[in-house]
Design an enzyme around this catalytic site. Structure first.
Site, PDB file in Angstrom:
ATOM      1  CG  HIS A  43     -26.311 -70.705 -17.909  1.00 18.97           C
ATOM      2  ND1 HIS A  43     -26.430 -69.652 -17.025  1.00 18.97           N
ATOM      3  CD2 HIS A  43     -24.981 -70.853 -18.152  1.00 18.97           C
ATOM      4  CE1 HIS A  43     -25.217 -69.193 -16.731  1.00 18.97           C
ATOM      5  NE2 HIS A  43     -24.325 -69.903 -17.400  1.00 18.97           N
ATOM      6  CG  HIS A  94     -18.149 -74.712 -19.199  1.00 17.17           C
ATOM      7  ND1 HIS A  94     -17.737 -74.128 -18.042  1.00 17.17           N
ATOM      8  CD2 HIS A  94     -19.170 -73.951 -19.650  1.00 17.17           C
ATOM      9  CE1 HIS A  94     -18.493 -73.060 -17.795  1.00 17.17           C
ATOM     10  NE2 HIS A  94     -19.366 -72.935 -18.761  1.00 17.17           N
ATOM     11  CG  HIS A 136     -19.586 -71.133 -23.319  1.00 19.43           C
ATOM     12  ND1 HIS A 136     -19.106 -69.943 -22.827  1.00 19.43           N
ATOM     13  CD2 HIS A 136     -20.118 -71.783 -22.240  1.00 19.43           C
ATOM     14  CE1 HIS A 136     -19.324 -69.871 -21.527  1.00 19.43           C
ATOM     15  NE2 HIS A 136     -19.934 -70.987 -21.131  1.00 19.43           N
ATOM     16  CG  ASP A 166     -23.032 -68.433 -21.648  1.00 17.72           C
ATOM     17  OD1 ASP A 166     -23.489 -67.805 -22.621  1.00 17.72           O
ATOM     18  OD2 ASP A 166     -22.165 -67.982 -20.875  1.00 17.72           O
ATOM     19  CG  ASP A 167     -22.992 -73.452 -19.765  1.00 18.20           C
ATOM     20  OD1 ASP A 167     -22.111 -72.769 -20.325  1.00 18.20           O
ATOM     21  OD2 ASP A 167     -23.114 -73.511 -18.527  1.00 18.20           O
TER      22      ASP A 167
END
Ligand code: ZN
Length: 307
Positions: A255, A168, A164, A113-114
């Site tokens: 991540h 955020h 995603h 993620d991210d």
């Protein structure tokens, strides 16, 4: 006499180039190939637990008979095809295409993620590619817009790109228009770089509700192994978190914006492969396990096909 007849028949089968004017050594080569093929097919007919197979596995590749083959023997009802492929892959009596996935052997999905991040994401892609593995990257729009080249590399590596949100955002705190904007901006950035749409979404913080589900047009993917890599920033701790918990069908949360996570991936991926795990994208894992991802549902792992 009989031998002569067989020889004549053989010449008919292999054609005029191997007729009697050709020396016997030329006949030997195709003969050898056919004999080996027949032996392999014969071997595939033996049940998984037969003494013959065990003898063959033990006498040839003791060190490669690993957790995966144990797993398939103990836990999973095997189809004939899968049984042969499992045996073939994990005893290694021939080199099969390393990209092939054995649907009867354990598999997991690494998810990141991210990102993307031009340094750490690229390092992760290098490890995946070197190990014939794929992963799913849930990108945020701000990074996706900035690092279009990295997005292209993710796609070129056969990996999956998920949404995603743009920055955020906690989607359950937003109105429908804002949610749409959060999602569309990521889709536009991904489409611009790769020509493809995002196929799955992971709402930040895993936060979703009924209204959000109604609005989404791709399935929600959560996780069942949390490495807490953002907190520890310690490669060995991240690797231990994965290796101590991992099981067939897991979706592992990491991540790709931290160098420590890239360090951990360098440890984890070869170890998982060594234990017989196949590392695939979330969508690949769903399909290999006979699961159709449905809208309005959130998935946190695929432990069995009935889930
Ligand atoms: Zn996140």
């Amino acid at each position: 006499m009989i031998l002569k007849k067989i020889k004549e028949k053989w010449h008919k089968i292999v054609g005029p180039s191997y007729s009697k004017h050709t020396s016997d050594s030329k006949i030997l080569y195709p003969g050898f190939i056919i004999a080996v093929s027949l032996f392999s097919i014969m071997l595939a007919q033996f049940p998984q637990n037969s003494r013959f197979r065990r003898w063959y596995a033990l006498s040839h590749h003791n060190d490669i008979v690993n957790k995966a083959i144990q797993y398939t023997q103990d836990n999973i009802p095997l189809s004939d095809h899968g049984e042969f492929l499992t045996y073939y892959r994990f005893t290694g009596f021939g080199e099969c295409n390393p990209d092939d996935v054995d649907t009867n052997a354990p598999m997991i999905a690494l998810t990141f993620d991210d990102g993307p991040n031009p340094e750490s994401t690229r390092r992760i892609l290098d490890v995946l590619t070197a190990n014939y593995s794929h992963a799913t990257f849930f990108v945020v729009g701000t990074n996706a817009e900035q690092y279009q080249e990295t997005l292209k590399e993710i796609s070129a590596a056969g990996c999956e790109i998920g949404n995603h949100t743009y920055n955020h955002a906690k989607l359950t705190s937003l109105g429908a228009d804002e949610v749409a904007e959060q999602i569309d901006k990521v889709n536009r950035a991904v489409k611009k770089a790769t020509g493809e749409n995002t196929t799955v979404i992971r709402p930040p913080y895993g936060a979703y509700d009924e209204a959000l589900m109604q609005q989404l047009d791709v399935p929600v993917i959560l996780w069942d192994v949390d490495t807490e890599d953002w907190e520890s920033r310690n490669a060995q701790k991240i690797a231990d978190a994965v290796m101590s918990k991992v099981k067939d069908g897991d979706i592992i949360l990491m991540h790709d914006i931290y160098e420590s996570t890239a360090d951990a991936v360098e440890i984890i991926v070869p170890k998982l492969k060594e234990q017989g795990y196949q590392i695939v994208t979330v969508s690949e894992m769903a399909s290999y396990k006979g699961k159709t991802l449905e809208l309005g549902k959130a998935y946190g792992g695929f432990q069995n096909a009935q889930q």
